[in-house]
Enzyme design. Sequence first.
Site, mmCIF file in Angstrom:
data_model
loop_
_atom_site.group_PDB
_atom_site.id
_atom_site.type_symbol
_atom_site.label_atom_id
_atom_site.label_comp_id
_atom_site.label_asym_id
_atom_site.label_seq_id
_atom_site.Cartn_x
_atom_site.Cartn_y
_atom_site.Cartn_z
ATOM 1 N N GLU A 101 0.810 -1.222 0.000
ATOM 2 C CA GLU A 101 0.000 0.000 0.000
ATOM 3 C C GLU A 101 0.846 1.276 0.000
ATOM 4 O OE1 GLU A 101 -2.956 -0.271 3.090
ATOM 5 O OE2 GLU A 101 -4.070 -1.815 2.016
ATOM 6 N N GLU A 125 -5.822 -8.619 0.649
ATOM 7 C CA GLU A 125 -6.501 -8.141 1.851
ATOM 8 C C GLU A 125 -7.946 -7.797 1.519
ATOM 9 O OE1 GLU A 125 -4.652 -5.127 4.332
ATOM 10 O OE2 GLU A 125 -2.645 -5.798 3.715
#
Length: 489
Positions: free
Chosen positions: A167, A375
């Site tokens: 991320e 995720e």
Amino acid sequence: MKYKELPTFPKDFFWGASSAAWQVEGATKEDGRSPAIIDLNSQTKKPYADNSVAADHYHHYKEDVALMKECGFTSYRFSLSWSRLIPAEDRKINPKGLEFYNNLINELIAAGITPIITLYHYDMPCWVDEKCGGWRNRSIIEEFDYYCRVCFENFGDRVKYWLSINEQNMQIVYGDWLGVSKGCTDWFKDKWKINHIMNLCHAKAIIACHELVEGGKIGPVPGYVPIYPETCKPEDQIAAMNAEELTQKIWDDLYVFREYNSFTKNYWKEHDIDPDIRPGDMELIEQAKIDFIAVNCYRSDVGKAPDNSYKQEIGLNKTGKKGEFVYPNLPGEYALARNPFVEVTDWDWHIDATCMRYSLRYLWDHYHLPMVITEAGFGGHEDLGEDGKIHDEERINYLREYAFNIGLAIQDGVEVFGFNPWSFTDLLSTGNGMAKRYGLVFVNTTDDDARDLTRHKKDSFTWYSKLIKSNGKDWGTDMTAWQDFQKNK
């Protein structure tokens, strides 16, 4: 499009879950591990606990892998701790760190579980931060390259799926919250220099993996939050597009096309931003051809025209009480808002399973690369009931709907090769400690009390096990109504 049959998954589809070293391992001061910046950052999130114990996976990994095997996992995505492997500036490899990860990898493989490893998940060693000034100094590029090569050389004989930086987009968008902005005098402008350095580190990881890991595949891990326009008003549509660009598309385009897109360049020009691109930088990035995209997608958001009278960039709920989310407002660009058509978690995250299908369709249409979900998950307040169990029906419903929409995306023609939701055991949330639980397995500890750290299978564990072992056929509920609805469309 009509679907008369339930979605099906490829026979070699990866089913598993995800974690990150600093959030699950604990043992932060044991066996030679040195401090990481996230250790210090997590301690500022009081009343939430620091990560010195977390879920104590470091001491429970055999038990945890045995539970993964019982659940039927065929994959497990986790990260390596840079501080555990290379704890000091002298670059000496920590034998105890190597031993732990070798043991974990071997335990997974013996259980029939494919390791998927993230190289960097928010946990820069403090010695790197002190030597290089975090991501602010280009000297970190060679340090990161050395670390990556240590990982590939020691684990690449058994690990073939790798992820570069977790991320990166969220680390830039939420730089203050994650501590990335430390030492910056003008974060609005400096973050683009930091982002460029991170892109160069990502490129180094891609190149080294292809050089050192026979049959190795590697990709980025963007945090993807699709943005729907609040209304059909043209200003809301443009604002939603701006939000997509400034929170994720800028990064995705760079990873895939290996150049900065025109929106980015125009944005820099309009705001007098110098990202400090030097000779040879783009040639390095050009060499970093990724093999797939790993997708972190929990929720969607809603974009609308900004209110230009004030600026607000938080985008967080720090308390876990519904209704306290502070929605960002960036004058001249976009604002985010509550979507009234979906429910929310205790942290005001939209529960929108369709966003998974939307995201996969969007990414496939733009980039035509295979994807793996690394995720997605339901975070909530939980504790053992009087019967000693966790009856987490909300999590089951969340995972069922998200997995189902992955199946629909596959029917749409998207190439997806795995689902690894967050998380296997309960672990520390980035901002909310153990109070925000995501696991299929309950870990008996709290932010205030370490308790006994025993593992307890939640109802979601049992449900997910049936889904895995049926390869996406046993949804744990009667799906005939859905099929009838589709047939009669």
